[in-house]
Design an enzyme around this catalytic site. Sequence first.
Site, PDB file in Angstrom:
ATOM      1  N   ASP A  16      45.200  49.366  44.290  1.00  0.00           N
ATOM      2  CA  ASP A  16      44.371  48.161  44.218  1.00  0.00           C
ATOM      3  C   ASP A  16      44.411  47.606  42.789  1.00  0.00           C
ATOM      4  O   ASP A  16      44.245  48.369  41.823  1.00  0.00           O
ATOM      5  CB  ASP A  16      42.937  48.557  44.608  1.00  0.00           C
ATOM      6  CG  ASP A  16      42.003  47.369  44.740  1.00  0.00           C
ATOM      7  OD1 ASP A  16      42.475  46.275  45.118  1.00  0.00           O
ATOM      8  OD2 ASP A  16      40.789  47.548  44.488  1.00  0.00           O
ATOM      9  N   HIS A  17      44.622  46.312  42.642  1.00  0.00           N
ATOM     10  CA  HIS A  17      44.644  45.655  41.325  1.00  0.00           C
ATOM     11  C   HIS A  17      45.590  46.328  40.334  1.00  0.00           C
ATOM     12  O   HIS A  17      45.226  46.515  39.150  1.00  0.00           O
ATOM     13  CB  HIS A  17      43.226  45.566  40.726  1.00  0.00           C
ATOM     14  CG  HIS A  17      42.328  44.655  41.501  1.00  0.00           C
ATOM     15  ND1 HIS A  17      42.416  43.287  41.426  1.00  0.00           N
ATOM     16  CD2 HIS A  17      41.355  44.923  42.401  1.00  0.00           C
ATOM     17  CE1 HIS A  17      41.522  42.744  42.246  1.00  0.00           C
ATOM     18  NE2 HIS A  17      40.865  43.717  42.851  1.00  0.00           N
ATOM     19  N   SER A  27      31.719  43.466  48.971  1.00  0.00           N
ATOM     20  CA  SER A  27      30.402  44.124  48.948  1.00  0.00           C
ATOM     21  C   SER A  27      29.341  43.070  48.660  1.00  0.00           C
ATOM     22  O   SER A  27      29.465  42.320  47.684  1.00  0.00           O
ATOM     23  CB  SER A  27      30.343  45.176  47.827  1.00  0.00           C
ATOM     24  OG  SER A  27      31.281  46.192  48.044  1.00  0.00           O
ATOM     25  N   HIS A  66      33.809  40.439  42.289  1.00  0.00           N
ATOM     26  CA  HIS A  66      33.663  41.898  42.270  1.00  0.00           C
ATOM     27  C   HIS A  66      32.297  42.289  41.715  1.00  0.00           C
ATOM     28  O   HIS A  66      31.698  41.547  40.944  1.00  0.00           O
ATOM     29  CB  HIS A  66      34.754  42.526  41.387  1.00  0.00           C
ATOM     30  CG  HIS A  66      36.132  42.376  41.949  1.00  0.00           C
ATOM     31  ND1 HIS A  66      37.077  41.566  41.384  1.00  0.00           N
ATOM     32  CD2 HIS A  66      36.714  42.931  43.033  1.00  0.00           C
ATOM     33  CE1 HIS A  66      38.204  41.641  42.090  1.00  0.00           C
ATOM     34  NE2 HIS A  66      37.998  42.458  43.107  1.00  0.00           N
ATOM     35  N   THR A  76      32.295  48.380  45.526  1.00  0.00           N
ATOM     36  CA  THR A  76      30.964  48.541  44.925  1.00  0.00           C
ATOM     37  C   THR A  76      29.967  49.189  45.894  1.00  0.00           C
ATOM     38  O   THR A  76      29.205  50.084  45.508  1.00  0.00           O
ATOM     39  CB  THR A  76      30.440  47.162  44.471  1.00  0.00           C
ATOM     40  OG1 THR A  76      31.357  46.635  43.509  1.00  0.00           O
ATOM     41  CG2 THR A  76      29.067  47.255  43.838  1.00  0.00           C
ATOM     42  N   HIS A  98      38.808  39.870  48.537  1.00  0.00           N
ATOM     43  CA  HIS A  98      38.288  40.824  47.545  1.00  0.00           C
ATOM     44  C   HIS A  98      36.807  40.536  47.321  1.00  0.00           C
ATOM     45  O   HIS A  98      36.308  39.460  47.671  1.00  0.00           O
ATOM     46  CB  HIS A  98      39.050  40.675  46.221  1.00  0.00           C
ATOM     47  CG  HIS A  98      40.402  41.317  46.257  1.00  0.00           C
ATOM     48  ND1 HIS A  98      40.705  42.437  45.524  1.00  0.00           N
ATOM     49  CD2 HIS A  98      41.510  41.009  46.962  1.00  0.00           C
ATOM     50  CE1 HIS A  98      41.955  42.780  45.758  1.00  0.00           C
ATOM     51  NE2 HIS A  98      42.478  41.925  46.631  1.00  0.00           N
ATOM     52  N   GLY A  99      36.117  41.491  46.704  1.00  0.00           N
ATOM     53  CA  GLY A  99      34.718  41.260  46.332  1.00  0.00           C
ATOM     54  C   GLY A  99      33.805  41.124  47.538  1.00  0.00           C
ATOM     55  O   GLY A  99      32.874  40.328  47.534  1.00  0.00           O
TER      56      GLY A  99
HETATM   57  P1  13P Z   1      33.478  44.791  45.571  1.00  0.00           P
HETATM   58  O1  13P Z   1      33.282  46.003  46.380  1.00  0.00           O
HETATM   59  O2  13P Z   1      33.075  44.926  44.154  1.00  0.00           O
HETATM   60  O3  13P Z   1      32.826  43.610  46.215  1.00  0.00           O
HETATM   61  O4  13P Z   1      35.043  44.458  45.536  1.00  0.00           O
HETATM   62  C1  13P Z   1      35.976  45.166  46.268  1.00  0.00           C
HETATM   63  C2  13P Z   1      37.353  44.799  45.842  1.00  0.00           C
HETATM   64  O5  13P Z   1      37.750  43.666  45.853  1.00  0.00           O
HETATM   65  C3  13P Z   1      38.241  45.887  45.417  1.00  0.00           C
HETATM   66  O6  13P Z   1      39.477  45.409  45.030  1.00  0.00           O
HETATM   67 ZN    ZN Z   2      39.428  43.411  44.284  1.00  0.00          ZN
END
Ligand code: 13P
Ligand code: ZN
Length: 283
Positions: free
Chosen positions: A82-83, A211, A180, A233, A208-209
């Site tokens: 991831d990333h 959570s 995120h 998260t 993404h992001g």
């Molecule tokens: P969050 O869980 O912080 O929302 O993001 C997850 C994510 O995009 C992991 O790459």
């Molecule tokens: Zn991400």
Amino acid sequence: MALVNTKEMLKRARENDYAVAAFNAENMEMIQAIIDGALLAKSPVIIQTTPSTLKYADALTYFSIVKSIAQKSPVPIAIHLDHGNSVDLCRYCMECGYTSLMIDGSNFEFNENVRISKEVVDFAKLNGIPVEAELGAVGGKEDEHVVGAKDALYTNPAQALEFVEKTGIDSLAVAIGTAHGHYKQKPKLDFERLAEISQIVSLPLVLHGTSGVDDADVRHAVELGISKVNYATHLRDLYTREVRKVLQNPDIFDPKEYGKMAKIAIKDFVISRAKVCKSEGKI
Ligand code: 13P
Ligand code: ZN
């Protein structure tokens, strides 16, 4: 079964209007719990690690844990970087056996993002490993990668097509208003933009992001073409909350006890995500 790669997994999801949830794992217990949840939901699943997680333990260690559990599990499981923040890290994870890679060049300008993403695609393709890349910038903080609200550029639909054609990637992470980390205020997703991107780009799209995003919004995003939904998260929150509770009890000194309740919380969350993403039963 053996580990699978995300190419077919996400293509199927995109064609059948569901998404596969991808969960960031930091340790063995989280990996066990994620796979337990996927087994109970009979859902495909992606386990992913970020560069900072890979500083905590080696990619080969995470790979070995995931592989050994996957071998005994009847659901499709992929392990994804991831990333990925460098071409070298992508290559290393591939050499360790990772079945899916992300190169995140979203903090570079367009041409440099294309160049670095294509470089990863070129060697990953030779090994049959699919690549996710990002265009636009998801806000917030993931690892050491911080994107301020001002810099959180939403993905431009026309540019997305050009990016996909120039890089040859297998899935595209889009920036449509998520961030995120913990949200300070409720995120407002740009569904119009997502619909437009989805019409132009036939590849699986990645959110993404996620959570803290409402389930109804996640469902809607999946209807509009999101095929991979990332959660990090919330898993960290659940795990830490449960461990903290257990450690209130001074009689507990066996490390095997700490993670027990945390594993249950994560397993239940994974099952709930399979329902929201409609991946339940899709094995
Ligand atoms: P969050 O869980 O912080 O929302 O993001 C997850 C994510 O995009 C992991 O790459
Ligand atoms: Zn991400």
